[in-house]
Design a protein around this motif. Structure first.
Motif, mmCIF file in Angstrom:
data_model
loop_
_atom_site.group_PDB
_atom_site.id
_atom_site.type_symbol
_atom_site.label_atom_id
_atom_site.label_comp_id
_atom_site.label_asym_id
_atom_site.label_seq_id
_atom_site.Cartn_x
_atom_site.Cartn_y
_atom_site.Cartn_z
ATOM 1 N N PHE A 196 68.265 -78.397 -17.172
ATOM 2 C CA PHE A 196 69.476 -78.865 -17.834
ATOM 3 C C PHE A 196 69.453 -78.496 -19.311
ATOM 4 O O PHE A 196 70.464 -78.061 -19.875
ATOM 5 N N ALA A 197 68.301 -78.660 -19.957
ATOM 6 C CA ALA A 197 68.167 -78.310 -21.374
ATOM 7 C C ALA A 197 68.338 -76.809 -21.585
ATOM 8 O O ALA A 197 69.036 -76.378 -22.520
ATOM 9 N N PHE A 198 67.727 -76.016 -20.715
ATOM 10 C CA PHE A 198 67.840 -74.567 -20.848
ATOM 11 C C PHE A 198 69.276 -74.114 -20.605
ATOM 12 O O PHE A 198 69.772 -73.197 -21.273
ATOM 13 N N GLY A 199 69.952 -74.782 -19.659
ATOM 14 C CA GLY A 199 71.364 -74.493 -19.452
ATOM 15 C C GLY A 199 72.175 -74.798 -20.695
ATOM 16 O O GLY A 199 73.106 -74.052 -21.051
ATOM 17 N N GLY A 200 71.828 -75.890 -21.395
ATOM 18 C CA GLY A 200 72.493 -76.213 -22.645
ATOM 19 C C GLY A 200 72.276 -75.148 -23.703
ATOM 20 O O GLY A 200 73.182 -74.839 -24.498
ATOM 21 N N GLY A 201 71.070 -74.557 -23.729
ATOM 22 C CA GLY A 201 70.816 -73.462 -24.655
ATOM 23 C C GLY A 201 71.672 -72.249 -24.349
ATOM 24 O O GLY A 201 72.189 -71.584 -25.256
ATOM 25 N N LEU A 202 71.856 -71.959 -23.053
ATOM 26 C CA LEU A 202 72.711 -70.843 -22.659
ATOM 27 C C LEU A 202 74.173 -71.108 -23.014
ATOM 28 O O LEU A 202 74.917 -70.182 -23.358
ATOM 29 N N VAL A 203 74.590 -72.377 -22.937
ATOM 30 C CA VAL A 203 75.940 -72.741 -23.367
ATOM 31 C C VAL A 203 76.119 -72.381 -24.836
ATOM 32 O O VAL A 203 77.156 -71.820 -25.237
ATOM 33 N N ALA A 204 75.121 -72.691 -25.647
ATOM 34 C CA ALA A 204 75.196 -72.401 -27.078
ATOM 35 C C ALA A 204 75.301 -70.900 -27.332
ATOM 36 O O ALA A 204 76.057 -70.455 -28.201
ATOM 37 N N VAL A 205 74.544 -70.113 -26.558
ATOM 38 C CA VAL A 205 74.625 -68.661 -26.699
ATOM 39 C C VAL A 205 76.053 -68.182 -26.433
ATOM 40 O O VAL A 205 76.625 -67.399 -27.203
ATOM 41 N N GLY A 206 76.635 -68.666 -25.332
ATOM 42 C CA GLY A 206 78.005 -68.280 -25.009
ATOM 43 C C GLY A 206 78.995 -68.712 -26.075
ATOM 44 O O GLY A 206 79.873 -67.935 -26.478
ATOM 45 N N GLY A 207 78.871 -69.950 -26.578
ATOM 46 C CA GLY A 207 79.796 -70.454 -27.580
ATOM 47 C C GLY A 207 79.737 -69.673 -28.878
ATOM 48 O O GLY A 207 80.777 -69.326 -29.469
ATOM 49 N N VAL A 208 78.519 -69.360 -29.323
ATOM 50 C CA VAL A 208 78.363 -68.608 -30.579
ATOM 51 C C VAL A 208 78.939 -67.203 -30.438
ATOM 52 O O VAL A 208 79.664 -66.720 -31.313
#
Length: 291
Positions: A196-208
């Motif tokens: 779940f945490a790593f998925g959140g990191g990938l969300v940040a990559v997409g958002g940026v």
């Protein structure tokens, strides 16, 4: 030439869709949490990149070094402090998913409210790497090509991590059957929290990355959540390669409809393709039926 004008922009658009969906692939496919606040997290990362670029002049690509670890920590805390208790309480996977929907629906409004108070309801954008580049007669912006490159690199890295490491194998075992994974000594709660945490990191990559070329505001998170959900389900829940292929396919189809038919029909084409895939293969393109 028309074919090139459809394929190249379609792949670039599809790369953006795949990048957006990668995080949800882990959060929903592995941790079994239907995160309705997913889109808001993505928009929050976009606002973070916008603020760092406008206030400090920090490149969005450099901002990834800050945004990704912060997003991972916040998502891990959300899982450990709130979602993990619900997952333990649920009697089966269906009950756990329902509980996660209710909780993340509330988190959605918390994040959205914080962004509305801070940034208001107006739209924001900024220009970074918006340099036109002509490839085979088709003109594309460099920032969109960067997003496509990151989608391929990140997707490939996640796939290798899941298939070539012991932790990745354990994570995939949890995605298939969490109860069976417990019987062989896998710490389901810890690895689900990690996913779940790593998925959140990938969300940040997409958002940026998408903040470099998309206009966004605090209330449009639901658009990204729905698009990511379509890609994840169409590709096969929990399948990284499926999410990449589904995202690229969706981008090409939407571009073809916009160029050849009517731009107003792209949303209809999205859901027509989505339903068509599910009718032919209910588990998604790369999904497998539960045994």
């Amino acid at each position: 030439m028309l074919l090139v004008d459809i394929i190249l922009p379609g792949l670039v658009l599809g790369g953006m869709y795949a990048l957006i969906a990668l995080g949800l692939t882990l959060q929903y496919g592995v941790a079994r949490i239907m995160n309705l606040s997913y889109g808001e997290s993505l928009v929050a990362a976009a606002f973070g990149a916008f603020s760092l670029y406008g206030g400090l002049g920090l490149s969005p690509l450099a901002a990834l070094l800050l945004a990704v670890p912060v997003a991972m920590v916040l998502n891990w805390l959300l899982y450990r402090l709130l979602l993990e208790r619900l997952m333990r309480r649920g009697k089966d996977r269906g009950a756990q998913e329902i509980d996660s929907i209710l909780v993340t629906f509330g988190v959605l409004f918390v994040i959205q409210g914080a962004m509305l108070v801070t940034f208001g309801g107006q739209y924001y954008s900024y220009s970074y790497l918006s340099i036109p580049l002509t490839i085979m007669g088709s003109t594309l912006a460099v920032n969109r090509l960067v997003a496509l490159l990151f989608a391929a690199l990140v997707g490939g890295a996640v796939y290798l991590a899941l298939t070539r490491t012991r932790i990745g194998t354990a994570v995939r075992a949890i995605a298939v059957d969490a109860n069976a994974a417990r019987l062989v000594g896998i710490d389901v709660a810890a690895l689900s929290g990690l996913a779940f945490a790593f998925g959140g990191g990938l969300v940040a990559v997409g958002g940026v990355l998408i903040s470099m070329f998309l206009t966004f505001n605090a209330a449009m998170g639901v658009v990204f959540t729905m698009k990511a959900l379509v890609v994840v389900i169409m590709g096969g829940v929990g399948n990284v390669i499926g999410a990449l292929v589904a995202g690229l396919l969706l981008g090409v189809v939407e571009t073809a409809v916009a160029r050849l038919v009517d731009p107003g029909l792209t949303l209809a084409a999205t859901y027509a393709l989505f339903l068509g895939v599910l009718v032919i293969k209910p588990t998604g393109l790369f999904g497998r039926a539960a045994s």
